[in-house]
Design an enzyme around this catalytic site. Structure first.
Site, PDB file in Angstrom:
ATOM      1  N   SER A  82      -6.670  -7.020   2.327  1.00 13.40           N
ATOM      2  CA  SER A  82      -6.490  -5.722   1.265  1.00 13.40           C
ATOM      3  C   SER A  82      -7.613  -4.478   1.291  1.00 13.40           C
ATOM      4  O   SER A  82      -8.804  -4.711   1.824  1.00 13.40           O
ATOM      5  CB  SER A  82      -7.068  -6.335  -0.285  1.00 13.40           C
ATOM      6  OG  SER A  82      -7.452  -5.318  -1.076  1.00 13.40           O
ATOM      7  N   MET A  91      -1.894 -13.656  -9.383  1.00 19.47           N
ATOM      8  CA  MET A  91      -3.178 -13.154  -9.247  1.00 19.47           C
ATOM      9  C   MET A  91      -4.422 -14.302  -9.593  1.00 19.47           C
ATOM     10  O   MET A  91      -4.074 -15.122 -10.463  1.00 19.47           O
ATOM     11  CB  MET A  91      -3.542 -12.119 -10.456  1.00 19.47           C
ATOM     12  CG  MET A  91      -2.803 -10.780 -10.060  1.00 19.47           C
ATOM     13  SD  MET A  91      -3.199  -9.850  -8.696  1.00 19.47           S
ATOM     14  CE  MET A  91      -4.975  -9.641  -9.064  1.00 19.47           C
ATOM     15  N   HIS A 117      -2.191  -4.902   2.629  1.00 17.13           N
ATOM     16  CA  HIS A 117      -2.158  -5.106   1.441  1.00 17.13           C
ATOM     17  C   HIS A 117      -2.772  -4.051   0.764  1.00 17.13           C
ATOM     18  O   HIS A 117      -3.953  -3.623   1.105  1.00 17.13           O
ATOM     19  CB  HIS A 117      -2.796  -6.435   0.721  1.00 17.13           C
ATOM     20  CG  HIS A 117      -2.504  -6.788  -0.555  1.00 17.13           C
ATOM     21  ND1 HIS A 117      -1.293  -7.058  -1.338  1.00 17.13           N
ATOM     22  CD2 HIS A 117      -3.361  -6.435  -1.886  1.00 17.13           C
ATOM     23  CE1 HIS A 117      -1.761  -7.283  -2.480  1.00 17.13           C
ATOM     24  NE2 HIS A 117      -2.811  -6.575  -2.904  1.00 17.13           N
ATOM     25  N   HIS A 143       0.654  -3.087  -3.804  1.00 20.73           N
ATOM     26  CA  HIS A 143       0.427  -3.884  -5.130  1.00 20.73           C
ATOM     27  C   HIS A 143       0.030  -2.857  -6.245  1.00 20.73           C
ATOM     28  O   HIS A 143      -1.105  -2.218  -5.998  1.00 20.73           O
ATOM     29  CB  HIS A 143      -0.599  -4.858  -4.960  1.00 20.73           C
ATOM     30  CG  HIS A 143      -1.162  -5.631  -6.177  1.00 20.73           C
ATOM     31  ND1 HIS A 143      -2.180  -6.325  -6.204  1.00 20.73           N
ATOM     32  CD2 HIS A 143      -0.521  -5.820  -7.268  1.00 20.73           C
ATOM     33  CE1 HIS A 143      -2.309  -6.928  -7.433  1.00 20.73           C
ATOM     34  NE2 HIS A 143      -1.225  -6.345  -8.326  1.00 20.73           N
ATOM     35  N   ASP A 190      -3.464 -13.593  -4.663  1.00 22.57           N
ATOM     36  CA  ASP A 190      -4.532 -12.382  -4.538  1.00 22.57           C
ATOM     37  C   ASP A 190      -5.771 -12.473  -5.502  1.00 22.57           C
ATOM     38  O   ASP A 190      -5.708 -12.610  -6.662  1.00 22.57           O
ATOM     39  CB  ASP A 190      -3.625 -11.181  -4.895  1.00 22.57           C
ATOM     40  CG  ASP A 190      -4.254  -9.750  -4.858  1.00 22.57           C
ATOM     41  OD1 ASP A 190      -5.345  -9.931  -4.309  1.00 22.57           O
ATOM     42  OD2 ASP A 190      -3.728  -8.648  -5.111  1.00 22.57           O
ATOM     43  N   GLY A 191      -6.685 -12.692  -4.595  1.00 23.85           N
ATOM     44  CA  GLY A 191      -8.221 -12.489  -5.541  1.00 23.85           C
ATOM     45  C   GLY A 191      -9.212 -13.692  -5.376  1.00 23.85           C
ATOM     46  O   GLY A 191      -8.674 -14.801  -5.320  1.00 23.85           O
ATOM     47  N   GLY A 192     -10.092 -13.449  -4.585  1.00 22.06           N
ATOM     48  CA  GLY A 192     -11.206 -14.449  -4.395  1.00 22.06           C
ATOM     49  C   GLY A 192     -10.806 -15.425  -3.242  1.00 22.06           C
ATOM     50  O   GLY A 192     -11.275 -16.757  -3.180  1.00 22.06           O
ATOM     51  N   PHE A 243     -10.536  -5.118  -9.344  1.00 20.38           N
ATOM     52  CA  PHE A 243     -11.787  -4.965  -8.504  1.00 20.38           C
ATOM     53  C   PHE A 243     -11.773  -6.163  -7.474  1.00 20.38           C
ATOM     54  O   PHE A 243     -11.055  -7.173  -7.693  1.00 20.38           O
ATOM     55  CB  PHE A 243     -13.057  -5.350  -9.174  1.00 20.38           C
ATOM     56  CG  PHE A 243     -13.189  -4.217 -10.637  1.00 20.38           C
ATOM     57  CD1 PHE A 243     -13.905  -3.177 -10.176  1.00 20.38           C
ATOM     58  CD2 PHE A 243     -12.752  -4.580 -11.680  1.00 20.38           C
ATOM     59  CE1 PHE A 243     -13.831  -2.130 -11.048  1.00 20.38           C
ATOM     60  CE2 PHE A 243     -13.031  -3.628 -12.756  1.00 20.38           C
ATOM     61  CZ  PHE A 243     -13.431  -2.521 -12.497  1.00 20.38           C
ATOM     62  N   GLY A 244     -12.199  -5.676  -6.314  1.00 17.78           N
ATOM     63  CA  GLY A 244     -12.432  -6.828  -5.271  1.00 17.78           C
ATOM     64  C   GLY A 244     -13.748  -7.538  -5.569  1.00 17.78           C
ATOM     65  O   GLY A 244     -14.759  -7.252  -6.259  1.00 17.78           O
ATOM     66  N   ASP A 265      -3.667  -1.872  -2.363  1.00 21.05           N
ATOM     67  CA  ASP A 265      -3.947  -1.956  -3.982  1.00 21.05           C
ATOM     68  C   ASP A 265      -3.802  -0.282  -4.464  1.00 21.05           C
ATOM     69  O   ASP A 265      -4.646   0.419  -4.171  1.00 21.05           O
ATOM     70  CB  ASP A 265      -5.177  -2.445  -4.228  1.00 21.05           C
ATOM     71  CG  ASP A 265      -5.180  -4.230  -4.046  1.00 21.05           C
ATOM     72  OD1 ASP A 265      -4.240  -4.617  -4.446  1.00 21.05           O
ATOM     73  OD2 ASP A 265      -5.878  -4.617  -3.297  1.00 21.05           O
ATOM     74  N   MET A 277      -0.777  -1.573  -9.577  1.00 19.36           N
ATOM     75  CA  MET A 277      -1.429  -1.855 -10.748  1.00 19.36           C
ATOM     76  C   MET A 277      -1.571  -0.645 -11.616  1.00 19.36           C
ATOM     77  O   MET A 277      -2.507  -0.003 -11.830  1.00 19.36           O
ATOM     78  CB  MET A 277      -2.962  -2.428 -10.432  1.00 19.36           C
ATOM     79  CG  MET A 277      -2.883  -3.905  -9.893  1.00 19.36           C
ATOM     80  SD  MET A 277      -4.259  -4.210  -8.873  1.00 19.36           S
ATOM     81  CE  MET A 277      -4.037  -3.722  -7.379  1.00 19.36           C
ATOM     82  N   MET A 333      -4.362   1.493  -8.109  1.00 17.95           N
ATOM     83  CA  MET A 333      -4.993   1.552  -9.556  1.00 17.95           C
ATOM     84  C   MET A 333      -5.013   2.687 -10.188  1.00 17.95           C
ATOM     85  O   MET A 333      -5.284   3.766  -9.225  1.00 17.95           O
ATOM     86  CB  MET A 333      -6.382   0.545  -9.367  1.00 17.95           C
ATOM     87  CG  MET A 333      -6.353  -0.730  -8.631  1.00 17.95           C
ATOM     88  SD  MET A 333      -7.951  -1.309  -8.743  1.00 17.95           S
ATOM     89  CE  MET A 333      -7.809  -2.775  -7.583  1.00 17.95           C
TER      90      MET A 333
HETATM   91  C1  DX5 Z   1      -7.579  -6.893  -7.221  1.00 21.51           C
HETATM   92  C2  DX5 Z   1      -6.843  -6.614  -5.812  1.00 21.51           C
HETATM   93  C3  DX5 Z   1      -7.158  -7.416  -4.786  1.00 21.51           C
HETATM   94  C4  DX5 Z   1      -8.448  -7.468  -4.371  1.00 21.51           C
HETATM   95  C5  DX5 Z   1      -8.859  -8.746  -3.657  1.00 21.51           C
HETATM   96  O1  DX5 Z   1      -7.266  -6.311  -8.098  1.00 21.51           O
HETATM   97  O2  DX5 Z   1      -5.446  -6.827  -6.266  1.00 21.51           O
HETATM   98  O3  DX5 Z   1      -6.207  -7.352  -3.906  1.00 21.51           O
HETATM   99  O4  DX5 Z   1      -8.406  -6.350  -3.363  1.00 21.51           O
HETATM  100  O5  DX5 Z   1     -10.192  -8.551  -3.241  1.00 21.51           O
HETATM  101  P1  DX5 Z   1     -11.025  -9.814  -2.919  1.00 21.51           P
HETATM  102  O6  DX5 Z   1     -10.269 -10.648  -1.778  1.00 21.51           O
HETATM  103  O7  DX5 Z   1     -12.215  -9.261  -2.363  1.00 21.51           O
HETATM  104  O8  DX5 Z   1     -10.945 -10.729  -4.140  1.00 21.51           O
HETATM  105 ZN    ZN Z   2      -3.872  -6.758  -4.634  1.00 20.12          ZN
END
Ligand code: DX5
Ligand code: ZN
Length: 229
Positions: A9, A138, A34, A67, A176-178, A144-145, A36, A69, A38
Site C-alpha cells: 500500500s 478490512m 495498492h 481501494h 487489508d490492514g495490520g 490510517f496505516g 488507497d 474509501m 481517502m
Molecule cells: C487503511 C488502508 C490500508 C493501509 C494498510 O485504511 O486501506 O491499505 O494502508 O496499512 P498497514 O499495512 O500499515 O496496516
Molecule cells: Zn487499502
C-alpha cells in the site's frame, strides 16, 4: 504454492518521492500496487486521486489495485479507469446502488471489488457474488496505516473463502490492514490469497527482503491450494 499476491500500500510510502518508491517496490517483487483513496468524509483522512494514479501508471507494469474509501463513489470511478486502474474496490456503505456501481466498474474495463469494514456484515455479498472479482476484508478500520490487525477478521476471511469455494468462481480474497511477517501465514491459512501491506513493507529499508520473507511465510502455509482462485 498457490498464487498468493502481495500488494504494498502506497499509503506508507514517502510521498515526496512516490514514483521512486513505487518503482522500488515493483523491483522488490510486488504483485499489485495498492492505491488507497481517502476523502476526509467516508474516512477521516485525505490522500490522493486519479491524477496521482495516472502519474504512476507508466512507471509500473503490474496491476494498480485502487481501494476507494470515498462517498459517494460512482462519480470518481470513470476517472480512475481512465487513469489506468486495473481493479477498483469500494465499500458497500458508500454506494446507494451496489449492483450499479459494480456494473459501472466493469463497464469501464476494470475488475470490481467489494470492501468490508470490520463491523460490516457479509450479507451485502449474497446477491452480487457473481459480479465481484475481488472481496476485500478490512482487518483494521479504514483511514490510517500502521494499525493493529483485528483478529476477528480471521473468521470472516474463512467465511468468505467458503462462499467463494461454493461459487466455483475465481474471486480474489484480499485482506487489508495490520499484515506483517508474523501474521501473514495465519491470514493465508484462514483463506486469503492477496495481502495488502503498507507500514510493514515501506517501514523497512530493504523492500525486497521483507517481501521475500513474507513469501517464505506463505510457502510454509498448512493448506492445499484453495479451490477457487
Ligand atoms: C487503511 C488502508 C490500508 C493501509 C494498510 O485504511 O486501506 O491499505 O494502508 O496499512 P498497514 O499495512 O500499515 O496496516
Ligand atoms: Zn487499502
Amino acid at each position: 504454492m498457490p498464487p498468493y499476491r502481495i500488494a504494498p500500500s502506497i499509503l506508507s510510502a514517502n510521498f515526496a518521492r512516490l514514483g521512486d518508491e513505487v518503482c522500488r517496490v515493483v523491483d522488490a517483487g510486488a504483485d499489485f500496487i495498492h492505491f488507497d483513496v481517502m476523502d476526509n468524509h467516508y474516512v477521516p483522512n485525505l490522500t490522493v486521486g486519479p491524477m496521482v494514479c495516472k502519474a504512476i501508471r507508466p512507471l509500473v507494469d503490474i496491476p494498480i489495485d485502487v481501494h476507494l474509501m470515498v462517498k459517494p463513489v460512482d462519480r470518481i470511478i470513470p476517472d480512475f479507469a481512465l487513469a489506468g486502474a486495473d481493479i477498483i474496490s469500494f465499500h458497500p456503505e458508500a454506494s446507494e446502488h451496489i449492483d450499479r456501481t459494480l456494473q459501472l466498474i466493469h463497464d469501464h474495463g476494470c475488475k470490481a471489488g467489494l470492501a468490508f469494514n470490520p463491523a460490516t456484515p457479509l450479507d451485502y455479498l449474497s446477491h452480487v457474488l457473481d459480479k465481484v472479482d475481488l472481496v476485500l476484508i478490512m482487518s483494521v478500520n479504514p483511514g490510517f496505516g500502521g494499525q493493529q490487525f483485528i483478529p476477528h477478521a480471521l473468521q470472516k476471511i474463512a467465511d468468505v473463502r467458503a462462499l467463494i469455494t461454493s461459487s466455483g468462481k475465481p474471486i480474489m480474497l484480499e485482506v487489508d490492514g495490520g499484515i506483517h511477517v508474523n501474521n501473514i501465514r495465519r491470514v493465508a491459512e484462514a483463506g486469503a490469497d492477496t495481502f495488502v501491506s503498507g507500514s510493514a513493507i515501506f517501514g523497512q529499508p530493504d523492500y525486497r527482503q521483507i517481501i521475500a520473507t513474507m513469501r517464505e511465510e506463505l510457502a510454509a502455509c498448512h493448506l492445499d491450494a484453495p479451490a477457487a482462485r
